[in-house]
Scaffold this motif. Structure first.
Motif, PDB file in Angstrom:
ATOM      1  N   PHE A  26       0.840  -1.195   0.000  1.00  6.32           N
ATOM      2  CA  PHE A  26       0.000   0.000   0.000  1.00  6.32           C
ATOM      3  C   PHE A  26       0.878   1.249   0.000  1.00  6.32           C
ATOM      4  O   PHE A  26       1.672   1.477   0.918  1.00  6.32           O
ATOM      5  CB  PHE A  26      -0.907  -0.006   1.230  1.00  6.32           C
ATOM      6  CG  PHE A  26      -1.860   1.157   1.306  1.00  6.32           C
ATOM      7  CD1 PHE A  26      -2.730   1.418   0.268  1.00  6.32           C
ATOM      8  CD2 PHE A  26      -1.876   1.984   2.419  1.00  6.32           C
ATOM      9  CE1 PHE A  26      -3.610   2.489   0.324  1.00  6.32           C
ATOM     10  CE2 PHE A  26      -2.760   3.053   2.497  1.00  6.32           C
ATOM     11  CZ  PHE A  26      -3.624   3.304   1.443  1.00  6.32           C
ATOM     12  N   VAL A  27       0.751   2.061  -1.037  1.00  9.22           N
ATOM     13  CA  VAL A  27       1.458   3.342  -1.134  1.00  9.22           C
ATOM     14  C   VAL A  27       0.541   4.402  -0.541  1.00  9.22           C
ATOM     15  O   VAL A  27      -0.381   4.887  -1.197  1.00  9.22           O
ATOM     16  CB  VAL A  27       1.831   3.663  -2.596  1.00  9.22           C
ATOM     17  CG1 VAL A  27       2.561   4.998  -2.685  1.00  9.22           C
ATOM     18  CG2 VAL A  27       2.696   2.548  -3.179  1.00  9.22           C
ATOM     19  N   ALA A  28       0.797   4.735   0.714  1.00 11.80           N
ATOM     20  CA  ALA A  28      -0.148   5.555   1.473  1.00 11.80           C
ATOM     21  C   ALA A  28      -0.059   7.037   1.143  1.00 11.80           C
ATOM     22  O   ALA A  28      -1.060   7.748   1.182  1.00 11.80           O
ATOM     23  CB  ALA A  28       0.085   5.346   2.972  1.00 11.80           C
ATOM     24  N   ASN A  29       1.141   7.526   0.838  1.00  8.12           N
ATOM     25  CA  ASN A  29       1.299   8.952   0.561  1.00  8.12           C
ATOM     26  C   ASN A  29       1.082   9.220  -0.930  1.00  8.12           C
ATOM     27  O   ASN A  29       1.840   8.713  -1.771  1.00  8.12           O
ATOM     28  CB  ASN A  29       2.694   9.423   0.977  1.00  8.12           C
ATOM     29  CG  ASN A  29       2.877   9.378   2.482  1.00  8.12           C
ATOM     30  OD1 ASN A  29       1.951   9.668   3.237  1.00  8.12           O
ATOM     31  ND2 ASN A  29       4.057   8.994   2.920  1.00  8.12           N
ATOM     32  N   PRO A  30       0.079   9.999  -1.288  1.00  6.82           N
ATOM     33  CA  PRO A  30      -0.228  10.236  -2.705  1.00  6.82           C
ATOM     34  C   PRO A  30       0.940  10.879  -3.453  1.00  6.82           C
ATOM     35  O   PRO A  30       1.732  11.630  -2.876  1.00  6.82           O
ATOM     36  CB  PRO A  30      -1.444  11.177  -2.656  1.00  6.82           C
ATOM     37  CG  PRO A  30      -2.029  10.981  -1.302  1.00  6.82           C
ATOM     38  CD  PRO A  30      -0.882  10.689  -0.400  1.00  6.82           C
TER      39      PRO A  30
END
Length: 386
Positions: free
Chosen positions: A91-95
Motif C-alpha cells: 500500500f502506497v499511502a502517501n499520494p
C-alpha cells in the motif's frame, strides 16, 4: 418517484466506484510498472506483483529524481509466517503529485542461510575487534584511547550498520546501538592505573607483566561485550538482499483542475458615522482560487482567495441607491475557508457605489463583509496548485 430512486441509486454506485483504492501491477520480468500507463496521482494506491521463488520480503522506495535518499518514502511487504502465497501487495499511502516523475526501487529479500548468518556475524565481530584494538594504546599511565567514548560508540554502531547494509532483521528492527553495559565498560578505562605497564607483556618485572596483562584483559572483555551484543541482535534469522530493480522517472497522471464556483448569502455594513451603521444582505456569486493543494496541504488547500459580485443592488434606509463600479453590482473580495466539503465561509471587503438621491453624486466606498456559500467545482483550471 421512480426516476428519483433510480437517480439516487446511480449516484450511490458512482461514488462507491470512485471511492475504491486503485491497484497497479509491477512486472519483475520486464521491469515494467502499471503496464506502461501513468500512475494514479493525488490518491493512495496498491502496488501488486508476482512473488519470485524464495522471496520473503519486498520493499519499495519512492522518490523524485534528483532528491536525496532521506526524502524517499519506503513501503514494504513481508510473508506472513509460513503461508504459501504467490503475490505481494504493498500500500502506497502517501499520494504522488500530479504530472510529476518518480523513481521506484524494488528490493527483494530471501531468508539468509546459516552460512550467510555465520559469515555476517564473523565479519562484524572481526571488524569490531580490529577497531577497538586500533583505538587503544597501553602505556605506563594507563590505557590511552584515540577517540572519546561517545565517538567510539558512534563508530562501532556504524560498523554494525555497514555490515548489515545488504541484510534486514527478520522482525524489521534496526540495530539499537550498544547498551549501557558497553558504555560502562568504556568508562572503566579511565579508572585503570598502569604507571609501569608496557605494551609488550614481557616487561622488566612481574609487576609490569601483571599490569600489562590486566590492560589486555580489559580490552578483551570490551571486545567480548560488543561481540556478544551484536550476536544477540543477530540471533534471529536475517533477510538477505537478492536483487534491486529500478524504474526511473516514471510519470503520474495529469489531474484536471477545477475552478470552484460559490453561490451564497452575504452581508456588509454601511457606516456613515460612528453612531449610524446599517447592514445590508443578499445573495452573491463568485469564484475561489485555492491557496494550496488539499491533498498535500490540508489547511491551505481548504483556504482560498474569493471574489465575485452580489446579485442585486440595494437601497439604504435614507434613500441612497447602492450598486457597484464596473459591472453595476457590489463587488466583493476576501479570504475563504472550506468546511463540511461544500460549505465555504468568506470574509473580506466589498466595493460599493452610493448615489445620493438629491444631488445624484456617486461615491465609492469599501466596506467589510461576511458570507456563507455552497461551493461547486466547475471547470478545468486552478483548483490544484502545485
Amino acid at each position: 418517484m421512480k426516476k428519483l430512486l433510480l437517480f439516487t441509486i446511480f449516484i450511490f454506485f458512482y461514488q462507491f466506484s470512485h471511492s475504491q483504492i486503485k491497484s497497479i501491477n509491477y512486472d519483475v520480468v520486464s521491469n515494467e510498472i502499471n503496464s506502461g500507463v501513468v500512475l494514479p496521482a493525488e490518491e493512495p494506491f496498491y502496488i501488486k506483483g508476482t512473488l519470485p521463488r524464495g522471496i520473503e520480503y519486498v520493499k519499495i522506495r519512492v522518490n523524485r529524481p534528483g532528491k536525496s535518499a532521506n526524502q524517499a518514502e519506503s513501503y514494504d511487504w513481508k510473508r506472513a509466517f509460513d503461508f504459501e502465497v504467490n503475490q505481494y501487495e504493498i500500500f502506497v499511502a502517501n499520494p504522488l503529485k500530479s504530472n510529476t516523475n518518480y523513481d521506484f526501487e524494488f528490493f527483494f529479500y530471501e531468508r539468509a542461510s546459516e552460512k550467510q548468518m555465520d559469515e555476517v556475524k564473523e565479519a562484524i565481530g572481526e571488524n569490531l575487534e580490529a577497531y577497538i584494538k586500533s583505538n587503544f594504546e597501553v602505556s605506563s599511565g594507563g590505557i590511552k584511547a584515540y577517540n572519546n567514548d561517545q565517538v567510539m560508540l558512534s563508530q562501532m554502531n556504524q560498523i554494525v550498520e555497514n555490515g548489515l547494509e545488504d541484510y534486514r532483521h527478520f522482525l524489521g528492527r534496526d540495530f539499537p546501538g550498544f547498551s549501557d553495559l558497553v558504555k560502562q565498560k568504556l568508562d572503566q578505562r579511565n579508572k585503570l592505573k598502569l604507571r609501569r605497564a608496557r605494551f609488550n607483556i614481557l616487561g622488566k618485572s612481574d609487576g609490569d607483566n601483571e599490569k600489562a596483562a590486566y590492560a589486555n584483559k580489559y580490552i578483551e572483555e570490551l571486545i567480548d561485550a560488543v561481540q556478544n551484543e551484536t550476536e544477540q541482535f543477530l540471533s534471529r534469522s536475517l533477510m538477505s538482499l537478492v536483487d534491486i530493480r529500478t524504474v526511473n522517472s516514471y510519470p503520474t497522471e495529469k489531474k484536471p483542475g477545477t475552478l470552484p464556483l460559490n453561490f451564497g448569502y452575504g452581508a456588509f455594513a454601511i457606516k456613515r458615522s460612528l453612531s449610524s451603521t446599517e447592514y445590508l444582505n443578499g445573495p452573491y456569486l463568485g469564484l475561489s482560487l485555492p491557496l494550496g493543494n488539499k491533498t498535500f496541504q490540508k489547511f491551505l488547500g481548504n483556504a482560498s482567495f474569493s471574489t465575485g459580485v452580489f446579485l442585486q443592488n440595494f437601497n439604504a434606509s435614507s434613500g441612497e441607491r447602492i450598486s457597484g463600479p464596473i459591472v453595476n453590482l457590489p463587488i466583493y473580495a476576501g479570504l475563504g475557508y472550506k468546511m463540511f466539503r461544500v460549505m465555504r465561509l468568506n470574509a473580506g471587503a466589498v466595493l460599493i457605489n452610493m448615489e445620493d438621491i438629491s444631488s445624484g453624486v456617486k461615491t465609492d466606498y469599501i466596506q467589510p463583509y461576511v458570507g456563507m456559500s455552497l461551493e461547486f467545482n466547475l471547470w478545468v483550471g486552478l483548483n490544484n496548485r502545485r
